[in-house]
Scaffold this active site. Sequence first.
Site, PDB file in Angstrom:
ATOM      1  N   ALA A  36       0.830  -1.211   0.000  1.00 24.99           N
ATOM      2  CA  ALA A  36       0.000   0.000   0.000  1.00 24.99           C
ATOM      3  C   ALA A  36       0.869   1.266   0.000  1.00 24.99           C
ATOM      4  CB  ALA A  36      -0.908   0.002   1.225  1.00 24.99           C
ATOM      5  N   PRO A  37       0.473   2.296  -0.709  1.00 24.71           N
ATOM      6  CA  PRO A  37      -0.787   2.452  -1.470  1.00 24.71           C
ATOM      7  C   PRO A  37      -0.776   1.845  -2.878  1.00 24.71           C
ATOM      8  CG  PRO A  37       0.444   4.507  -1.517  1.00 24.71           C
ATOM      9  CD  PRO A  37       1.239   3.564  -0.648  1.00 24.71           C
ATOM     10  N   GLY A  38       0.344   1.241  -3.321  1.00 27.36           N
ATOM     11  CA  GLY A  38       0.237   0.494  -4.574  1.00 27.36           C
ATOM     12  C   GLY A  38       1.209   0.861  -5.683  1.00 27.36           C
ATOM     13  N   GLY A  39       2.234   1.674  -5.371  1.00 27.30           N
ATOM     14  CA  GLY A  39       3.196   2.082  -6.408  1.00 27.30           C
ATOM     15  C   GLY A  39       3.911   0.891  -7.050  1.00 27.30           C
ATOM     16  N   ASP A  48      -1.030  -6.122   2.038  1.00 26.10           N
ATOM     17  CA  ASP A  48      -0.694  -5.066   2.999  1.00 26.10           C
ATOM     18  C   ASP A  48      -1.775  -5.071   4.074  1.00 26.10           C
ATOM     19  OD1 ASP A  48       1.266  -2.255   2.609  1.00 26.10           O
ATOM     20  OD2 ASP A  48      -0.205  -2.330   4.250  1.00 26.10           O
ATOM     21  N   ASP A  61       8.429  -4.187   0.314  1.00 25.80           N
ATOM     22  CA  ASP A  61       8.741  -2.806   0.704  1.00 25.80           C
ATOM     23  C   ASP A  61       8.101  -2.573   2.073  1.00 25.80           C
ATOM     24  OD1 ASP A  61       9.896  -0.300   0.220  1.00 25.80           O
ATOM     25  OD2 ASP A  61       8.166   0.479  -0.869  1.00 25.80           O
ATOM     26  N   LYS A 109      14.649  -1.512   5.536  1.00 23.55           N
ATOM     27  CA  LYS A 109      14.368  -0.227   6.206  1.00 23.55           C
ATOM     28  C   LYS A 109      15.231  -0.163   7.459  1.00 23.55           C
ATOM     29  CE  LYS A 109      10.438   0.243   3.654  1.00 23.55           C
ATOM     30  NZ  LYS A 109       9.999   1.333   2.819  1.00 23.55           N
TER      31      LYS A 109
END
Length: 311
Positions: free
Chosen positions: A181-184, A200, A238, A267
């Site tokens: 999310a949001p979906g890139g 997600d 991600d 991350k």
Amino acid sequence: MSSKPLIVYLAARGFEQDLLDELRLHNVRVLEVKERLVLAEGLFHSAWAQNIWLEPFFQPITSVGNAVRTLKSIQRNWKLHAVDFHRRAALIEQQLPPVKAKPLVFGESAPTSPLGSWTLWDHDTLLVSATCSSAFPDGEVRFEEDKVNPPSRAYLKLWETFTLLGDGPKSGELCLDLGSAPGGWTWVIASLGASVFSIDKSPIDPRVAAMKGVDHCLGSGFGLEPQTAGHVDWLFSDMACYPERLLGTVKAWIEADAAENFVCTLKLQGSTDHAVVQAFREIPGSQVMHLSCNKHELTWVNLGKMRRRAA
Ligand SMILES: C[S@@+](CC[C@H](N)C(=O)[O-])C[C@H]1O[C@@H](n2cnc3c(N)ncnc32)[C@H](O)[C@@H]1O
């Protein structure tokens, strides 16, 4: 005299200390630092280097014209990375052949002509390298952005990864997108004609959810069992999560032979955990890199063909 080669590392913007720490951990002796440029003895493909000057040498110059003739006699394409003597460096740069500055359209290949890097180390000395680790100026990839369709700018991470790899999901392949999310990323993968199982805890943009080949599910990316999930061609993550947890998950997917290729964002919170970065790097066939649009995060890539070659 040291037998290790002289190397110049260009630190990713804002990550000079991470680069220095990683070089120290890998026994690379730092000789001098000027802003983001690190002159050192020994080659280590540090994830925090945006570009690495692979064969640097010092070249005394007598004038601006002499510097221009020297650079032109080596090759056509040069990128100046000025850290000092900016006016004199600019005078030299103005007389060098122009280098294509247009942003890349996604789908175009990375440049193939050699691009060297240079700087004025002092008033009368060039530091020059005709070969660099990246084909892009200062290792930064710029794209003609799509400001309409993708729901987040994260899509640029996949555009850059696929451009650098010269590879990516193909029509008909099956992909998992964890933390989507949001979906890139899902938007990029579906745009390439692949099928995406997108997971997600939050919903993705309805326009992306409605794309052909997209199947979105609310849940945790850690909830899928690789032994029972079935084989996927690409596993993407991600997810905003601890890298240690992601490491255990990708290892489980590799052990179960349940995913062919991986692209995952590590991350990094607070001070960088170099040990966990190294643990990802040690998975056979891995690359760890700092993409142009990565913040305090790295991108781990592991392609099945590289894994088998390295095993
Ligand atoms: C940086 S965003 C992802 C952006 C996305 N790749 C894109 O292109 O739009 C991180 C996402 O990780 C998700 N996330 C965090 N922990 C998760 C988990 N355990 N399972 C699934 N998603 C998770 C968050 O909900 C958030 O949407």
